[in-house]
Design a protein around this motif. Structure first.
Motif, PDB file in Angstrom:
ATOM      1  N   VAL A   1      -2.989  26.439  16.179  1.00 24.58           N
ATOM      2  CA  VAL A   1      -2.966  24.823  15.887  1.00 24.58           C
ATOM      3  C   VAL A   1      -2.548  24.461  14.300  1.00 24.58           C
ATOM      4  N   TRP A   2      -3.369  24.767  13.277  1.00 24.16           N
ATOM      5  CA  TRP A   2      -3.357  24.210  12.156  1.00 24.16           C
ATOM      6  C   TRP A   2      -1.834  24.554  11.692  1.00 24.16           C
ATOM      7  N   LEU A   3      -1.769  26.071  11.813  1.00 25.31           N
ATOM      8  CA  LEU A   3      -0.700  26.123  11.508  1.00 25.31           C
ATOM      9  C   LEU A   3       0.892  25.457  12.453  1.00 25.31           C
ATOM     10  N   HIS A   4       0.787  25.585  12.943  1.00 24.53           N
ATOM     11  CA  HIS A   4       2.112  24.467  13.471  1.00 24.53           C
ATOM     12  C   HIS A   4       1.885  23.455  12.771  1.00 24.53           C
ATOM     13  N   ARG A   5       0.811  22.917  13.029  1.00 22.92           N
ATOM     14  CA  ARG A   5       0.840  21.475  12.502  1.00 22.92           C
ATOM     15  C   ARG A   5       1.076  21.435  10.773  1.00 22.92           C
ATOM     16  N   GLU A   6       0.669  22.372   9.984  1.00 17.50           N
ATOM     17  CA  GLU A   6       1.439  23.260   8.518  1.00 17.50           C
ATOM     18  C   GLU A   6       3.005  22.660   8.495  1.00 17.50           C
ATOM     19  N   GLN A   7       3.167  23.617   9.956  1.00 25.75           N
ATOM     20  CA  GLN A   7       5.006  23.590   9.450  1.00 25.75           C
ATOM     21  C   GLN A   7       5.525  22.449  10.511  1.00 25.75           C
ATOM     22  N   LEU A   8       5.119  21.516  11.332  1.00 19.30           N
ATOM     23  CA  LEU A   8       5.675  20.527  11.177  1.00 19.30           C
ATOM     24  C   LEU A   8       6.234  19.504  10.252  1.00 19.30           C
ATOM     25  N   VAL A   9       4.700  19.122   9.168  1.00 19.94           N
ATOM     26  CA  VAL A   9       5.113  18.926   8.223  1.00 19.94           C
ATOM     27  C   VAL A   9       5.768  19.171   6.778  1.00 19.94           C
ATOM     28  N   LEU A  10       5.913  20.468   7.047  1.00 20.95           N
ATOM     29  CA  LEU A  10       6.985  21.084   5.364  1.00 20.95           C
ATOM     30  C   LEU A  10       8.110  20.845   5.813  1.00 20.95           C
TER      31      LEU A  10
ATOM     32  N   GLY B   1       3.596   6.661  -0.103  1.00 22.40           N
ATOM     33  CA  GLY B   1       4.538   6.561  -0.167  1.00 22.40           C
ATOM     34  C   GLY B   1       5.853   6.848   1.289  1.00 22.40           C
ATOM     35  N   LEU B   2       5.817   7.899   1.472  1.00 28.15           N
ATOM     36  CA  LEU B   2       6.291   8.615   2.738  1.00 28.15           C
ATOM     37  C   LEU B   2       5.872   8.201   3.756  1.00 28.15           C
ATOM     38  N   PRO B   3       7.238   8.385   4.729  1.00 30.28           N
ATOM     39  CA  PRO B   3       7.323   8.407   6.180  1.00 30.28           C
ATOM     40  C   PRO B   3       6.256   9.181   6.710  1.00 30.28           C
ATOM     41  N   THR B   4       5.384   8.447   7.878  1.00 29.93           N
ATOM     42  CA  THR B   4       4.290   9.618   8.681  1.00 29.93           C
ATOM     43  C   THR B   4       5.106  10.323   9.515  1.00 29.93           C
ATOM     44  N   ILE B   5       4.556  10.877  10.589  1.00 29.50           N
ATOM     45  CA  ILE B   5       5.341  11.933  11.465  1.00 29.50           C
ATOM     46  C   ILE B   5       4.631  11.740  12.721  1.00 29.50           C
ATOM     47  N   ALA B   6       4.992  11.202  13.703  1.00 26.71           N
ATOM     48  CA  ALA B   6       4.813  10.158  15.311  1.00 26.71           C
ATOM     49  C   ALA B   6       3.528  11.545  15.587  1.00 26.71           C
TER      50      ALA B   6
ATOM     51  N   ASP C   1      -6.811  16.927   3.779  1.00 22.02           N
ATOM     52  CA  ASP C   1      -7.694  18.362   2.498  1.00 22.02           C
ATOM     53  C   ASP C   1      -7.746  18.411   1.517  1.00 22.02           C
ATOM     54  N   MET C   2      -7.257  17.393   0.333  1.00 18.64           N
ATOM     55  CA  MET C   2      -7.437  16.721  -0.769  1.00 18.64           C
ATOM     56  C   MET C   2      -8.821  17.387  -1.837  1.00 18.64           C
ATOM     57  N   ARG C   3      -7.908  18.581  -2.283  1.00 23.10           N
ATOM     58  CA  ARG C   3      -9.701  19.605  -3.486  1.00 23.10           C
ATOM     59  C   ARG C   3      -8.607  20.567  -3.367  1.00 23.10           C
ATOM     60  N   SER C   4      -9.373  20.315  -5.522  1.00 19.88           N
ATOM     61  CA  SER C   4      -8.403  21.346  -6.274  1.00 19.88           C
ATOM     62  C   SER C   4      -7.782  22.395  -6.045  1.00 19.88           C
ATOM     63  N   ASP C   5      -8.388  23.128  -4.897  1.00 15.00           N
ATOM     64  CA  ASP C   5      -7.668  24.367  -4.599  1.00 15.00           C
ATOM     65  C   ASP C   5      -6.693  24.593  -3.956  1.00 15.00           C
ATOM     66  N   ASN C   6      -6.273  23.556  -3.654  1.00 11.85           N
ATOM     67  CA  ASN C   6      -4.859  23.146  -3.028  1.00 11.85           C
ATOM     68  C   ASN C   6      -3.884  22.330  -3.555  1.00 11.85           C
TER      69      ASN C   6
ATOM     70  N   ASP D   1      -1.305  23.672   1.612  1.00 11.17           N
ATOM     71  CA  ASP D   1      -2.510  23.878   2.767  1.00 11.17           C
ATOM     72  C   ASP D   1      -2.077  22.417   3.740  1.00 11.17           C
ATOM     73  N   TRP D   2      -1.523  22.054   4.058  1.00 13.64           N
ATOM     74  CA  TRP D   2      -1.134  21.233   5.332  1.00 13.64           C
ATOM     75  C   TRP D   2      -1.681  21.154   6.711  1.00 13.64           C
ATOM     76  N   SER D   3      -2.837  21.961   7.109  1.00 16.50           N
ATOM     77  CA  SER D   3      -2.744  22.830   8.488  1.00 16.50           C
ATOM     78  C   SER D   3      -3.361  21.182   9.049  1.00 16.50           C
ATOM     79  N   HIS D   4      -4.251  20.342   8.389  1.00 21.52           N
ATOM     80  CA  HIS D   4      -5.062  19.474   8.419  1.00 21.52           C
ATOM     81  C   HIS D   4      -4.051  17.814   8.713  1.00 21.52           C
ATOM     82  N   ALA D   5      -3.020  17.618   8.844  1.00 21.19           N
ATOM     83  CA  ALA D   5      -2.126  16.911   8.414  1.00 21.19           C
ATOM     84  C   ALA D   5      -3.093  15.400   9.037  1.00 21.19           C
TER      85      ALA D   5
END
Length: 303
Positions: free
Chosen positions: A61-70, A130-135, A194-199, A211-215
């Motif tokens: 699920v997380w990887l699908h979400r990351e791929q969707l965003v990227l 400022g970027l468009p969101t993803i429905a 999941d914004m933190r220094s290691d990302n 790591d956009w899996s929690h977008a």
């Protein structure tokens, strides 16, 4: 992943078949807590790719979400998508730009921000909002499960951290409870989640968030509010200097981190980090809500 951090044979075969060339070195990144397989992969022609492979239904699920965003956004703030592999009966694999040569503030030796790095992060976060969101992304809630009422009813575990006296706790708990109830993360902005220094890394002068899996879709300042306490822990500015009206976010984050300390198994070093975050967020909330400063152990003296 096996003991010597080599990829499972199926993953090596998938990658070599897709690129039609032999892989030479598979390197596990220094940081990251994902249960997914993650490798920087070098090929026999000198090229590289970053491989992230799901290992179970949740990471799928997380990887699908990351791929969707990227795939949808394609911004310099994000790794560039190279390919996506999904075979029937198997877990998906995301192949992206390899950033192993970039500067990563977080590593095995701690977190080291260079001069100007944090300003670049703040600039990148402003660009992100400022970027468009993803429905198709999940929505962050306007209301969350409230934790401060439970702490008010049973303060002993919180007081055991010795971050404030019982007198100071009882003088502040009503305001903290009310502030938490007002916390609203909803909105129509693209949120990393999941914004933190290691990302975060720096590809030359370009800040890149990985790591956009929690977008999600949410508040314009959700990522900034989540990042500020850890950034302060790493030598950044006091959160209240960046979000002076952040009492609600601070109160909510303080309660969430304390709840995780109580209910989630974690190694001692991580527990110490969480206690420091609770202390920072308690101070941030007090400053924003015009409460007396906590009178217990300072986070700087912990561990």
């Amino acid at each position: 992943m096996n003991a010597n951090n080599q990829p499972p044979s199926y993953l090596r075969e998938l990658v070599e078949t897709r690129f039609r060339k032999k892989t030479m070195v598979w390197t596990v990144p220094e940081c990251g807590l994902s249960a997914a397989h993650r490798f920087s992969v070098s090929f026999n022609d000198g090229s590289k790719v970053f491989v992230k492979a799901a290992t179970d239904p949740q990471t799928t699920v997380w990887l699908h979400r990351e791929q969707l965003v990227l795939a949808a956004v394609q911004e310099p703030l994000m790794p560039r998508v190279i390919d996506w592999i999904e075979v029937p009966g198997g877990y998906p694999v995301l192949l992206t730009q390899d950033l192993s040569a970039a500067y990563w503030p977080a590593g095995h030796r701690g977190v080291h921000w260079r001069r100007g790095d944090q300003e670049q992060v703040f600039s990148g976060l402003r660009r992100l909002t400022g970027l468009p969101t993803i429905a198709d992304l999940p929505l962050l809630p306007s209301k969350q499960w409230l934790l401060w009422p439970e702490l008010a009813a049973n303060p002993e575990p919180f007081l055991a951290l010795e971050l404030c006296s019982e007198r100071r706790f009882r003088a502040s708990v009503a305001a903290l409870t009310a502030a938490e109830a007002l916390n609203d993360e909803s909105g129509n902005h693209l949120v990393h989640g999941d914004m933190r220094s290691d990302n975060i890394c720096f590809d030359g002068q370009q800040v890149v968030f990985v790591d956009w899996s929690h977008a999600a879709q949410g508040s314009a300042r959700s990522d900034l509010a989540r990042l500020l306490p850890t950034l302060y822990l790493e030598g950044g500015p006091r959160p209240a200097t960046i979000i002076p009206d952040g009492g609600s976010a601070a109160a909510a984050a303080c309660a969430v981190h304390f709840s995780r300390i109580r209910h989630e198994p974690m190694p001692d070093w991580l527990k110490t980090v969480f206690v420091k975050l609770v202390a920072i967020e308690l101070e941030w909330a007090a400053e924003c809500l015009a409460l007396e400063k906590p009178d217990g152990i300072s986070w700087q003296t912990l561990g």
